[in-house]
Design a protein around this motif. Structure first.
Motif, mmCIF file in Angstrom:
data_model
loop_
_atom_site.group_PDB
_atom_site.id
_atom_site.type_symbol
_atom_site.label_atom_id
_atom_site.label_comp_id
_atom_site.label_asym_id
_atom_site.label_seq_id
_atom_site.Cartn_x
_atom_site.Cartn_y
_atom_site.Cartn_z
ATOM 1 N N ALA A 119 0.825 -1.219 0.000
ATOM 2 C CA ALA A 119 0.000 0.000 0.000
ATOM 3 C C ALA A 119 0.855 1.262 0.000
ATOM 4 O O ALA A 119 0.403 2.325 -0.439
ATOM 5 N N SER A 120 2.104 1.154 0.474
ATOM 6 C CA SER A 120 2.969 2.338 0.534
ATOM 7 C C SER A 120 3.652 2.626 -0.809
ATOM 8 O O SER A 120 4.241 3.684 -0.983
ATOM 9 N N LEU A 121 3.588 1.676 -1.740
ATOM 10 C CA LEU A 121 4.241 1.852 -3.032
ATOM 11 C C LEU A 121 3.327 2.607 -3.990
ATOM 12 O O LEU A 121 2.112 2.608 -3.841
ATOM 13 N N ASP A 122 3.926 3.253 -4.984
ATOM 14 C CA ASP A 122 3.129 4.036 -5.919
ATOM 15 C C ASP A 122 2.593 3.165 -7.051
ATOM 16 O O ASP A 122 3.053 2.039 -7.282
ATOM 17 N N VAL A 123 1.612 3.708 -7.768
ATOM 18 C CA VAL A 123 0.943 2.974 -8.839
ATOM 19 C C VAL A 123 1.943 2.554 -9.920
ATOM 20 O O VAL A 123 1.816 1.475 -10.520
ATOM 21 N N ALA A 124 2.936 3.391 -10.178
ATOM 22 C CA ALA A 124 3.896 3.097 -11.237
ATOM 23 C C ALA A 124 4.628 1.783 -11.007
ATOM 24 O O ALA A 124 5.017 1.101 -11.957
ATOM 25 N N MET A 125 4.819 1.392 -9.737
ATOM 26 C CA MET A 125 5.503 0.134 -9.443
ATOM 27 C C MET A 125 4.768 -1.046 -10.053
ATOM 28 O O MET A 125 5.371 -1.996 -10.540
ATOM 29 N N PHE A 126 3.433 -0.992 -10.026
ATOM 30 C CA PHE A 126 2.631 -2.128 -10.448
ATOM 31 C C PHE A 126 2.562 -2.256 -11.963
ATOM 32 O O PHE A 126 1.992 -3.216 -12.483
ATOM 33 N N PHE A 131 8.602 -6.069 -11.078
ATOM 34 C CA PHE A 131 8.045 -5.888 -9.738
ATOM 35 C C PHE A 131 6.944 -6.913 -9.473
ATOM 36 O O PHE A 131 6.815 -7.421 -8.358
ATOM 37 N N GLN A 132 6.135 -7.214 -10.487
ATOM 38 C CA GLN A 132 5.087 -8.213 -10.318
ATOM 39 C C GLN A 132 5.690 -9.557 -9.926
ATOM 40 O O GLN A 132 5.131 -10.289 -9.097
ATOM 41 N N ASP A 133 6.845 -9.896 -10.515
ATOM 42 C CA ASP A 133 7.524 -11.143 -10.141
ATOM 43 C C ASP A 133 8.002 -11.083 -8.695
ATOM 44 O O ASP A 133 7.871 -12.053 -7.936
ATOM 45 N N THR A 134 8.570 -9.938 -8.296
ATOM 46 C CA THR A 134 9.029 -9.775 -6.916
ATOM 47 C C THR A 134 7.863 -9.894 -5.942
ATOM 48 O O THR A 134 7.967 -10.555 -4.900
ATOM 49 N N LEU A 135 6.743 -9.256 -6.288
ATOM 50 C CA LEU A 135 5.553 -9.315 -5.435
ATOM 51 C C LEU A 135 5.031 -10.741 -5.356
ATOM 52 O O LEU A 135 4.643 -11.213 -4.281
ATOM 53 N N GLU A 136 5.011 -11.437 -6.495
ATOM 54 C CA GLU A 136 4.507 -12.812 -6.520
ATOM 55 C C GLU A 136 5.369 -13.718 -5.646
ATOM 56 O O GLU A 136 4.859 -14.580 -4.935
ATOM 57 N N ARG A 137 6.692 -13.507 -5.686
ATOM 58 C CA ARG A 137 7.575 -14.321 -4.847
ATOM 59 C C ARG A 137 7.316 -14.043 -3.364
ATOM 60 O O ARG A 137 7.337 -14.953 -2.537
#
Length: 604
Positions: A119-126, A131-137
Motif C-alpha cells: 500500500a505504501s508503493l506508488d501505482v507506477a511500481m505495479f 516488480f510483479q515477479d518480486t511481489l509474486e515471490r
C-alpha cells in the motif's frame, strides 16, 4: 534470473536472512517464541536420558539376578523412566500448543507487513513486470515458509543438542563409532544442500510461468471473462497452455525427486551396513567382558537415534536453505522503494483548486516513448475543463499526473501555486474526487460502495450516504434492491449484480462522497444511454458546487458545456477553447465532433 549463488554468497544469505526471520519472530511475539524454544530444549535431552536409563535398568536387572539387594534400585530406575516419559509427553504437547499459536500470529504479522508495504508503493511500481515477479515471490506462501523455517530451526536445534548428548554416550563406549558415523553424514549433508539449492532455483525461475498459469485459470474460472472465452471456444487452447507448463514443471521435479531418492537410498544402505558391523564389534566386546550388556542397549538405541538425527538434520538443514532464500524474497520485496521520489511535507488548507502544468513531459517507467510532451496548461479555480482526443492521445495519463499517481518525467505541476512535489501525498489525495474509466466494482453493500469515497467519515453515517445517493439520483434503483442499501453487490459473495450503468452511477456517487476541491471524471457516461447521460450531466452540474473539474469524454454532448475544451493529439495539446471557438477553427476538434455527429445520425 538464475540463482546460482557461490558458497560464500549462500552462507551470507543464510546468516542474513536467518537474522531477518529471527527478528520477525521476536517482533511477532517474544513470549510465544521463547516458549517454543524452551520446550524444544527440554525435548532435546530426553532421548539421551532415556537411553542411559535403559542401560542402567538392564544392568540393574542382571545385577539383581545375582544379588537380590539390587532389586531396590530397579524401582528408582523405573520411576526415572516413567518421569522421563511424562516429561517428554508434556514437552511435546507444549511445543505443539505454543508453535500453533505462534504460527497463527506469524502468518498475520507477515501478511500485514506485505499488504502494508504494498500500500505504501506508488501505482507506477505495479506497471513493472519485474516488480510483479518480486511481489509474486513475496506472496508465494511466504508466511508458511517463514513459519516452516522457524519450526525447522528449532527442530534442528533439538536434533543437534540431542545428537551431542547421544554422542557423549557413544564416546563412553567407543569414540571410533562417532567418527565413522560423522564421516558418512558429511557427504550426505552436502548432497542435500545441493538438492535444496536446485529446488529453490527451479521455483525461483518459475514465477513468471506460474503467473501465466494463474492467468489461464482466471480466464477459465472468472465470471467476467467466461462469456467471451466460451463464445470464442478458447477453453481447449487455454487448457493446453496450462497443461504444457504443468508438464514442464512435472518433468523438472521428477528429475529432482529421482536424484534425491537415489542419494537418500545410498546413504541409508551405507549407514545400515556400518551399524551392522559395529554391532558385531560391540557384541564381541561384551562377550569378552570389556563392555556390559547394558552397553548393547545404549548402542542400539543411540545408534538408531543418531542415524535418524543425522538424516533428519541433513534434510532439515537443506530445507532451511530453501526457506531462508524464500525469506530473501520477502526481504527483497520489503526493501523495494517507490519509483516516485515524493518527499513533500506541506499540508493543504483552504484549497481553491487552481492547477498549473508547466512543460510537463512523461513516459512510463521502463519505456522510452514520451506519452506526454511539453504540456502546459492553467486551470482556474472552479473551472470545468473537458479533455478530448483520439485513443492513445494521452488523456488518461494526463489526469493520472494531475491526481499525483505518477510524477512528470520533466516539468512541474502546481496546485494553488505550490509544486505538488512539495505537498504531502495524503493531503493531495484528500483534495481529489475521481471516477476513473476503470472504476472498481466493490464486492460490498450498496451503502459501502458509496461510503468508500470517504470511508473514515461515512461508513457509519448511513443518513449521509442516503443523502449522497439522493443528490446523485440513484435512490430509486437502490431502494428496489432486495435489501436496499444493505444489499451485498457482486457475484463473488452475493447474488445481486448491477448493470454497467448502475455500477457507473455508484462510482459517481463515490466520487462526490469526498469533500474535495478537484473532481476528475474519466469517461463518466461511457456506460449510459443518452437519456441517462443527460440526467447524469444535469445532476453533475447541481453537485459540482464550484469545484474545479477535469473531465475526459468521447461523447461531445457531455463536453459541449465545459468552460474550456482541451484537445490532445499524440501527447500534446493542439487546441484549447470553448465549443463554439473550436468549431470555428475547423481543426481537429471540429473533425472529431463531425464524426461523432455522423455516428449518432446513423444510429438514429
Amino acid at each position: 534470473m538464475n540463482r546460482d549463488f557461490s558458497q560464500r554468497q549462500r552462507f551470507s544469505i543464510l546468516i542474513k536472512n536467518a537474522l531477518l526471520i529471527t527478528g520477525i519472530a521476536w517482533r511477532t511475539s517474544a513470549i510465544l517464541f521463547l516458549s517454543v524454544i524452551g520446550f524444544s530444549l527440554i525435548l532435546s535431552f530426553i532421548p539421551a536420558i532415556q537411553v542411559w536409563v535403559a542401560r542402567e535398568l538392564i544392568n540393574t536387572v542382571i545385577a539383581a539376578l545375582d544379588d537380590p539387594d539390587n532389586q531396590s534400585k530397579l524401582i528408582l530406575w523405573i520411576g526415572i523412566s516413567l518421569g522421563s516419559a511424562v516429561l517428554q509427553a508434556f514437552a511435546t504437547l507444549g511445543r505443539q500448543y505454543f508453535m500453533r499459536r505462534f504460527d497463527d500470529m506469524l502468518r498475520l504479522k507477515i501478511s500485514m507487513d506485505i499488504m502494508t508495504h504494498a500500500a505504501s508503493l506508488d501505482v507506477a511500481m505495479f506497471d513493472s513486470g519485474m516488480f510483479q515477479d518480486t511481489l509474486e515471490r513475496a506472496r508465494n506462501n511466504i508466511a508458511f515458509r517463514i513459519a516452516h523455517f522457524i519450526d525447522d530451526s528449532l527442530r534442528l536445534l533439538t536434533f543437534i543438542l540431542e545428537t551431542v548428548a547421544i554422542v557423549g554416550l557413544l564416546v563412553v563406549i567407543q569414540p571410533l563409532i562417532v567418527l565413522v558415523m560423522i564421516g558418512i553424514t558429511i557427504p550426505y549433508g552436502i548432497f542435500y544442500w545441493r538438492q535444496g539449492k536446485a529446488a529453490y532455483a527451479l521455483e525461483y525461475n518459475r514465477v513468471e510461468k506460474r503467473r501465466w498459469m494463474s492467468y489461464y485459470t482466471s480466464l477459465l474460472l472468472s465470471r467476467e471473462s467466461m462469456t467471451e472465452v466460451k463464445l470464442l471456444n478458447l477453453p481447449p487452447h487455454l487448457i493446453q497452455q496450462y497443461e504444457c507448463l504443468m508438464h514442464e514443471f512435472i518433468n523438472q521435479d521428477r528429475k529432482l525427486y529421482t536424484r534425491r531418492f537415489i542419494g537418500s537410498f545410498v546413504f541409508s544402505i551405507t549407514f545400515a551396513i556400518v551399524i551392522f558391523f559395529v554391532m558385531l564389534w560391540i557384541i564381541s566386546q561384551v562377550l569378552a567382558g570389556i563392555l556390559t550388556v547394558g552397553d548393547i542397549a545404549v548402542y542400539v538405541g543411540a545408534a538408531n537415534r543418531l542415524r535418524n538425527n543425522l538424516e533428519q538434520s541433513s534434510q532439515i538443514f537443506t530445507g532451511l536453505l530453501e526457506d531462508v532464500l524464500y525469506a530473501h524474497d520477502l526481504a527483497q520485496f520489503l526493501e523495494t522503494k517507490p519509483i516516485m521520489e515524493h518527499e513533500g511535507t506541506q499540508t493543504l488548507t483552504n484549497v481553491q483548486g487552481e492547477i498549473e502544468l508547466s512543460n510537463v513531459t512523461f513516459k512510463y517507467p521502463g519505456t522510452e516513448k514520451d506519452v506526454l510532451q511539453n504540456v502546459s496548461l492553467t486551470i482556474k479555480p472552479g473551472e470545468i475543463i473537458a479533455i478530448v482526443g483520439k485513443n492513445g492521445a494521452g488523456k488518461s495519463t494526463l489526469v493520472k499526473l494531475l491526481a499525483c499517481l505518477y510524477q512528470p518525467t520533466k516539468g512541474d505541476i502546481r496546485l494553488d501555486g505550490v509544486s505538488m512535489r512539495e505537498i504531502e501525498l495524503t493531503s493531495i489525495y484528500r483534495q481529489i474526487a475521481f471516477m476513473l474509466q476503470t472504476y472498481n466494482r466493490y464486492e460490498a453493500t450498496a451503502a459501502e460502495n458509496i461510503a468508500y469515497g470517504d470511508w473514515v467519515k461515512l461508513l457509519t453515517q448511513t443518513d449521509k450516504v442516503r443523502d449522497i445517493a439522493k443528490d446523485v439520483g440513484i435512490t430509486d434503483f437502490i431502494d428496489n434492491l432486495p435489501q436496499g442499501y444493505d444489499t451485498q453487490l457482486g457475484r463473488r459473495f452475493g447474488d445481486v449484480d448491477l448493470s454497467g450503468g448502475q455500477w457507473q452511477k455508484l462510482a459517481l456517487a463515490r466520487a462526490f462522497a469526498r469533500e474535495a476541491s478537484i473532481v476528475i471524471l474519466d469517461e463518466p457516461s461511457s456506460s449510459l444511454d443518452p437519456m441517462a447521460e443527460h440526467q447524469l450531466i444535469e445532476q453533475f452540474r447541481k453537485l459540482r458546487n464550484g469545484r474545479t473539474t477535469i473531465m475526459i469524454s468521447h461523447r461531445f454532448s457531455t463536453v459541449k458545456g465545459a468552460d474550456r475544451i482541451v484537445v490532445m493529439d499524440e501527447g500534446k495539446i493542439v487546441e484549447c477553447g470553448s465549443h463554439s471557438e473550436l468549431m470555428s477553427q475547423v481543426g481537429l476538434y471540429a473533425e472529431l465532433y463531425e464524426l461523432h455527429r455522423q455516428h449518432f445520425d446513423m444510429e438514429e
